[in-house]
Structure formats: C-alpha cells, structure tokens
Design an enzyme around this catalytic site. Sequence first.
Site, PDB file in Angstrom:
ATOM      1  N   HIS A 110      32.638 -11.017 -24.011  1.00 30.40           N
ATOM      2  CA  HIS A 110      33.148 -12.261 -23.425  1.00 30.40           C
ATOM      3  C   HIS A 110      32.430 -13.446 -24.063  1.00 30.40           C
ATOM      4  O   HIS A 110      31.259 -13.353 -24.438  1.00 30.40           O
ATOM      5  CB  HIS A 110      32.930 -12.256 -21.912  1.00 30.40           C
ATOM      6  CG  HIS A 110      33.501 -13.456 -21.217  1.00 30.40           C
ATOM      7  ND1 HIS A 110      34.851 -13.761 -21.262  1.00 30.40           N
ATOM      8  CD2 HIS A 110      32.916 -14.434 -20.475  1.00 30.40           C
ATOM      9  CE1 HIS A 110      35.061 -14.865 -20.552  1.00 30.40           C
ATOM     10  NE2 HIS A 110      33.902 -15.293 -20.071  1.00 30.40           N
ATOM     11  N   HIS A 146      34.393 -21.364 -19.666  1.00 28.45           N
ATOM     12  CA  HIS A 146      34.817 -20.025 -20.075  1.00 28.45           C
ATOM     13  C   HIS A 146      36.178 -19.685 -19.474  1.00 28.45           C
ATOM     14  O   HIS A 146      36.715 -20.422 -18.645  1.00 28.45           O
ATOM     15  CB  HIS A 146      33.758 -18.984 -19.679  1.00 28.45           C
ATOM     16  CG  HIS A 146      33.830 -18.533 -18.259  1.00 28.45           C
ATOM     17  ND1 HIS A 146      33.626 -17.230 -17.885  1.00 28.45           N
ATOM     18  CD2 HIS A 146      34.086 -19.214 -17.098  1.00 28.45           C
ATOM     19  CE1 HIS A 146      33.738 -17.111 -16.572  1.00 28.45           C
ATOM     20  NE2 HIS A 146      34.012 -18.287 -16.069  1.00 28.45           N
ATOM     21  N   CYS A 168      39.296 -16.099 -23.532  1.00 23.99           N
ATOM     22  CA  CYS A 168      38.009 -16.726 -23.861  1.00 23.99           C
ATOM     23  C   CYS A 168      37.917 -17.076 -25.343  1.00 23.99           C
ATOM     24  O   CYS A 168      37.288 -18.068 -25.722  1.00 23.99           O
ATOM     25  CB  CYS A 168      36.850 -15.818 -23.442  1.00 23.99           C
ATOM     26  SG  CYS A 168      36.703 -14.261 -24.369  1.00 23.99           S
TER      27      CYS A 168
END
Length: 229
Positions: free
Chosen positions: A171, A183, A108
């Site tokens: 994240h 993502h 990510c």
Amino acid sequence: MEKQILEHCKKHGNEEAGGIIKAGFFTPLENVATDKKDFFEFELDDWKGVEAIVHSHPDSNQFLSPMDRKMQINTGLEWQIVHDDKIHKYPCVPLLRGREFEYGKSDCGTLIEDAFSLMGINLGRARRGDMQKDADAGIIIKRLKKVGFKQVKEIQSGDVIVTSSQEEGNHLALFVDDTTVLHHAFNQLSRRIPYNYIIRKRTHSIWRHKNFKPEMIQAVLNDLEASNL
C-alpha cells in the site's frame, strides 16, 4: 505556439493573462476579471474543440491554485500555467480526496501518480493485473524504483510511504506534513488521515522522488483545499 503564449503573457506584466488552445493554435482572450493581478476570467461562447486553458501566474507560483483546480475539474481540460517564462502543463485528474476505489483505475497507486502530476512530475500510469498477484510480486517497490524514487530513512513532506499488513509492501500513502498522510485504501474513499501509530507501525519503507522539491507539496495542498470550495 509556446513562443506566442510566453510573449502574450509577458506583455501584460503583473496582470494575469491567457487564452485557449484549440485545433493546435493559441487564441488569446481578454481577462475580464475585476482584479486582474490575482485572477483570470474570460468569456467564451463556444467550447467545442477547446484542448487546454492557459493563463499566467506572474505573482504566484507554477501550480494550479485551489480555484484553478476547481475550475479545471468543471472544464475537464488540461490547464497550462505560465510562470517565470515557462509553461507548466497539468492534465485534468480527479480531485485527490473523495475518490471511489477501483483497482487499476482509482487506487493508492493512481492517487500517488496524480498527486505527483499536480506537482509537475510525470510518473505515467502503472499497468495492473490482479491485486493479490501484484502484491505478491512486489510491483509497488519495483515501480517506485523504475520511476525515479529512492529509499530514504528520514521522512519529509512529499515522501511516499509504503505500508504493509504482512511482510511485503502492499500500500502507498503520501506524507503531506508532520500530522497527516493522503491515501486510498481498499473499498474506501481516498482521504487525508492522521499520521498515527498504526501507519508508523505498518511502515515498510519511505521513498523520495529524485526531482521532488519541498515547495511542490503546495500543489497537493491546493488540491485538498479545492475539495472544500
């Protein structure tokens, strides 16, 4: 060399022009496209030693178009776009969608770094260690602050969302528009997904880069379109 590139492109007016950079020198190449106002095509027999592809966007913008991105991936080279008497340099990064997950190399964080490089903002590369230890140390938030992001309350296209499965943000996702985010989750391919209830519920914080401008999101949209070409 920069002056030579700008002068070469300028003399072609509203037609796209360009060439290659090889051994540190710019070599102009003839645009053999049928539609020279919207396309740049050239013939080259020897690609050995080519460092970058250069061409102008007189009637467009400074970002790589979907076809530019597709061709850049094929060449594996840096591409430079001349627009408004400026040269915009784009290192060759993998397409944002469809990447395999490998922490520290394709995750990510690298997805956000590469998305911003396509938008003309160089975030560099973050150094990673162990995934769990990095999460426990809160490196995501520290990194965002270090490279020019500031926390905001209202979300807009181009913002970075930090999500959390527990209390600490662990994240990152890029807010593309009102309905989707981009993502790269653990052990999944990077992808564009709906901006749904789960993401909203897990949102830890929202961050905006100091140099981001709304029109820059077009670079990401062009890349996503290139995935379908």
